[in-house]
Write a protein that holds these residues in place. Structure first.
Motif, PDB file in Angstrom:
ATOM      1  N   ASN A  13       0.859  -1.136   0.036  1.00 25.59           N
ATOM      2  CA  ASN A  13      -0.016   0.060  -0.052  1.00 25.59           C
ATOM      3  C   ASN A  13       0.806   1.136   0.178  1.00 25.59           C
ATOM      4  N   GLU A  14       1.871   1.322   0.853  1.00 21.35           N
ATOM      5  CA  GLU A  14       2.977   2.537   0.509  1.00 21.35           C
ATOM      6  C   GLU A  14       3.538   2.649  -0.840  1.00 21.35           C
ATOM      7  N   ILE A  15       3.711   1.678  -1.383  1.00 27.46           N
ATOM      8  CA  ILE A  15       4.305   1.737  -2.701  1.00 27.46           C
ATOM      9  C   ILE A  15       3.132   2.379  -3.897  1.00 27.46           C
ATOM     10  N   PHE A  16       1.868   1.843  -3.365  1.00 27.14           N
ATOM     11  CA  PHE A  16       0.713   2.376  -4.252  1.00 27.14           C
ATOM     12  C   PHE A  16       0.573   3.687  -4.095  1.00 27.14           C
ATOM     13  N   ALA A  17       0.753   4.114  -2.927  1.00 29.97           N
ATOM     14  CA  ALA A  17       0.594   5.640  -2.540  1.00 29.97           C
ATOM     15  C   ALA A  17       1.737   6.425  -3.238  1.00 29.97           C
ATOM     16  N   ARG A  18       2.904   5.821  -3.400  1.00 32.14           N
ATOM     17  CA  ARG A  18       4.063   6.647  -3.996  1.00 32.14           C
ATOM     18  C   ARG A  18       3.825   6.614  -5.621  1.00 32.14           C
ATOM     19  N   TYR A 270      -9.349   0.077 -27.536  1.00 32.53           N
ATOM     20  CA  TYR A 270      -8.543   0.923 -26.607  1.00 32.53           C
ATOM     21  C   TYR A 270      -8.980   0.490 -25.382  1.00 32.53           C
ATOM     22  N   SER A 271      -7.843   0.044 -24.615  1.00 35.08           N
ATOM     23  CA  SER A 271      -8.235  -0.260 -23.205  1.00 35.08           C
ATOM     24  C   SER A 271      -7.334   0.497 -22.472  1.00 35.08           C
ATOM     25  N   VAL A 272      -7.944   0.780 -21.111  1.00 36.77           N
ATOM     26  CA  VAL A 272      -7.351   1.678 -20.202  1.00 36.77           C
ATOM     27  C   VAL A 272      -7.515   0.827 -18.737  1.00 36.77           C
ATOM     28  N   ILE A 273      -6.313   0.709 -18.104  1.00 33.28           N
ATOM     29  CA  ILE A 273      -6.300  -0.086 -16.814  1.00 33.28           C
ATOM     30  C   ILE A 273      -6.143   1.126 -15.761  1.00 33.28           C
ATOM     31  N   GLU A 274      -7.190   1.178 -14.863  1.00 34.56           N
ATOM     32  CA  GLU A 274      -7.113   2.336 -13.782  1.00 34.56           C
ATOM     33  C   GLU A 274      -6.878   1.710 -12.319  1.00 34.56           C
ATOM     34  N   PRO A 275      -6.037   2.049 -11.570  1.00 38.13           N
ATOM     35  CA  PRO A 275      -5.571   1.590 -10.254  1.00 38.13           C
ATOM     36  C   PRO A 275      -6.705   1.985  -9.343  1.00 38.13           C
ATOM     37  N   ILE A 276      -7.566   1.224  -8.680  1.00 37.41           N
ATOM     38  CA  ILE A 276      -8.506   1.407  -7.383  1.00 37.41           C
ATOM     39  C   ILE A 276      -7.628   1.183  -6.389  1.00 37.41           C
ATOM     40  N   THR A 277      -7.106   0.035  -6.154  1.00 37.67           N
ATOM     41  CA  THR A 277      -6.381   0.054  -4.983  1.00 37.67           C
ATOM     42  C   THR A 277      -4.909  -0.843  -5.273  1.00 37.67           C
ATOM     43  N   SER A 278      -3.989  -1.243  -4.268  1.00 42.42           N
ATOM     44  CA  SER A 278      -2.987  -1.888  -4.475  1.00 42.42           C
ATOM     45  C   SER A 278      -3.119  -3.089  -5.277  1.00 42.42           C
ATOM     46  N   ASN A 279      -4.497  -3.862  -4.899  1.00 41.62           N
ATOM     47  CA  ASN A 279      -4.953  -5.243  -5.225  1.00 41.62           C
ATOM     48  C   ASN A 279      -6.220  -5.089  -6.136  1.00 41.62           C
ATOM     49  N   VAL A 280      -6.517  -3.945  -6.543  1.00 45.47           N
ATOM     50  CA  VAL A 280      -7.865  -4.142  -7.607  1.00 45.47           C
ATOM     51  C   VAL A 280      -7.545  -2.981  -8.574  1.00 45.47           C
ATOM     52  N   SER A 281      -8.077  -3.444  -9.813  1.00 43.50           N
ATOM     53  CA  SER A 281      -7.981  -2.508 -10.984  1.00 43.50           C
ATOM     54  C   SER A 281      -9.155  -2.449 -11.739  1.00 43.50           C
ATOM     55  N   LYS A 282      -9.481  -1.535 -12.484  1.00 40.23           N
ATOM     56  CA  LYS A 282     -10.380  -1.292 -13.367  1.00 40.23           C
ATOM     57  C   LYS A 282     -10.162  -1.183 -14.733  1.00 40.23           C
ATOM     58  N   PHE A 283     -10.756  -2.272 -15.532  1.00 38.90           N
ATOM     59  CA  PHE A 283     -10.399  -2.478 -17.022  1.00 38.90           C
ATOM     60  C   PHE A 283     -11.331  -2.001 -17.797  1.00 38.90           C
ATOM     61  N   THR A 284     -11.123  -1.133 -18.658  1.00 39.86           N
ATOM     62  CA  THR A 284     -12.055  -0.684 -19.638  1.00 39.86           C
ATOM     63  C   THR A 284     -11.700  -0.543 -21.030  1.00 39.86           C
ATOM     64  N   SER A 285     -12.591  -1.333 -21.727  1.00 38.45           N
ATOM     65  CA  SER A 285     -12.059  -1.832 -23.254  1.00 38.45           C
ATOM     66  C   SER A 285     -13.318  -1.050 -24.283  1.00 38.45           C
ATOM     67  N   HIS A 286     -12.787  -0.341 -25.242  1.00 35.98           N
ATOM     68  CA  HIS A 286     -13.698   0.064 -26.247  1.00 35.98           C
ATOM     69  C   HIS A 286     -13.356  -0.329 -27.751  1.00 35.98           C
ATOM     70  N   VAL A 287     -14.216  -1.009 -28.256  1.00 35.21           N
ATOM     71  CA  VAL A 287     -13.966  -1.572 -29.540  1.00 35.21           C
ATOM     72  C   VAL A 287     -14.600  -0.737 -30.635  1.00 35.21           C
TER      73      VAL A 287
END
Length: 362
Positions: A13-18, A270-287
């Motif tokens: 989590n500290e690395i995630f904050a950095r 077009y795919s975007v990977i957004e960090p939510i927490t250090s262990n969870v990401s949001k993936f969004t794909s546009h075709v």
């Protein structure tokens, strides 16, 4: 090659904050397409490093503001996207194209605000820039111009974006994995034979045709689908001529989390990977499919092609989601550095860029 980062970088989590402070607060973020803001009051919202942002067409100008009202600090635009004035739903304060309060209900009940006081209540504004039809925002006031950030891939990305036709699918999912796990998975084809045995592997992508420029990279591969032969020939003919036309497959990373690909210049992802927490990401794909200049209605073949394209992409990404979540389970139980093959050279480059930024070396 050894991995440039240790397993702890995928869950600490500290690395995630950095990362938020030294990386995501410093870069250009892809936030949508020009046509997402085509009409006055069209908007998109998101969070960058936890900061709520609204990007909106305000009287014909696309602006990005802190999505927090100056009056009593409510979130202004509460949906992910939509069309409504830049007006707080709590007490009705409205804002102009400069983010300055322009409509205050029951204004006589307040002390008389001077022009300077109204300007002091201006919504915080962020930089907006475009590459063709691609819209980017940065929280960094001293960020380099977008063209420099994208580098040698700028002209190609612009050309690709201007070739976009119908958006046929938006696929959004949460993945229980660190954002870097998901990005790195997209940067190598070493896993394709096992993880995508019944999907992507059947197209036989291969090779080490990589290109690197500053923080970004690309991969070009031939495919066993030849665009002017067999059943694909009619699809190729339908979408011809086209302004962006390539042989095979092209995949581009715009660091750190925008992934763009095209097959034969006919379809785009077009795919975007957004960090939510250090262990969870949001993936969004546009075709997308490419533009079609002819007024001819879509044939049964083209409709079937689009449906198969949607299903194919969703299946591939579901397969990737499953394996990324397994990796996330594993990283917490080792302190070793990973090993990378020549096929994973883009992963090595991504990690090298990441660690330099995290150590504030550039």
């Amino acid at each position: 090659m050894n991995s440039n980062i240790s397993a702890v970088h995928y869950y600490d989590n500290e690395i995630f904050a950095r990362e938020n402070d030294l990386l995501f607060n410093k870069i250009w973020h892809f936030v949508g397409f020009r046509f997402d803001f085509e009409n006055e009051n069209d908007f998109v919202t998101l969070k960058i490093s936890g900061t709520p942002i609204v990007i909106q067409n305000v009287r014909g100008t696309i602006k990005a503001f802190l999505n927090v009202c100056s009056h009593r600090f409510s979130i202004i635009q509460q949906d992910k996207s939509g069309n409504r004035p830049l007006m707080c739903p709590y007490h009705g304060w409205a804002y102009d194209k400069d983010g300055i309060p322009s409509g205050i209900p029951k204004k006589p009940l307040f002390k008389k605000f001077s022009k300077e006081e109204l300007c002091e209540m201006k919504l915080k504004e962020f930089k907006v820039s475009f590459c063709g039809n691609l819209c980017f925002v940065s929280l960094n006031e001293t960020i380099e111009p977008l063209e420099e950030f994208i580098g040698i891939f700028y002209d190609e990305l612009k050309k690709m974006s201007l070739a976009l036709g119908d958006r046929i699918d938006i696929n959004a999912m949460e993945i229980t994995a660190n954002w870097k796990v998901v990005v790195e998975n997209t940067l190598e084809s070493y896993h394709v034979g096992l993880i995508h045995a019944e999907t992507l592997a059947k197209l036989e992508p291969s090779g080490l045709d990589f290109e690197f420029d500053k923080n970004n990279s690309s991969w070009t591969s031939s495919l066993n689908i030849v665009k002017d032969k067999g059943g694909y020939k009619k699809i190729n003919t339908y979408f011809s001529p086209r302004s962006y036309d390539i042989e095979g497959y092209k995949h581009i990373l715009i660091f750190p989390n925008l992934l763009i690909s095209s097959t034969h210049g006919i379809s785009f992802n077009y795919s975007v990977i957004e960090p939510i927490t250090s262990n969870v990401s949001k993936f969004t794909s546009h075709v997308f499919t490419t533009t079609k200049n002819s007024p001819d209605a879509k044939s049964v073949l083209i409709k079937a092609f689009e449906e198969s394209l949607i299903n194919f992409n969703r299946q591939v990404f579901d397969e990737d989601k499953a394996v990324c979540q397994l990796v996330q389970q594993g990283v917490k139980h080792t302190n070793q550095l990973g090993k990378l093959s020549d096929e994973e050279e883009r992963v090595h480059h991504f990690q090298n860029t990441y660690i330099k930024l995290l150590e504030n070396e550039s």
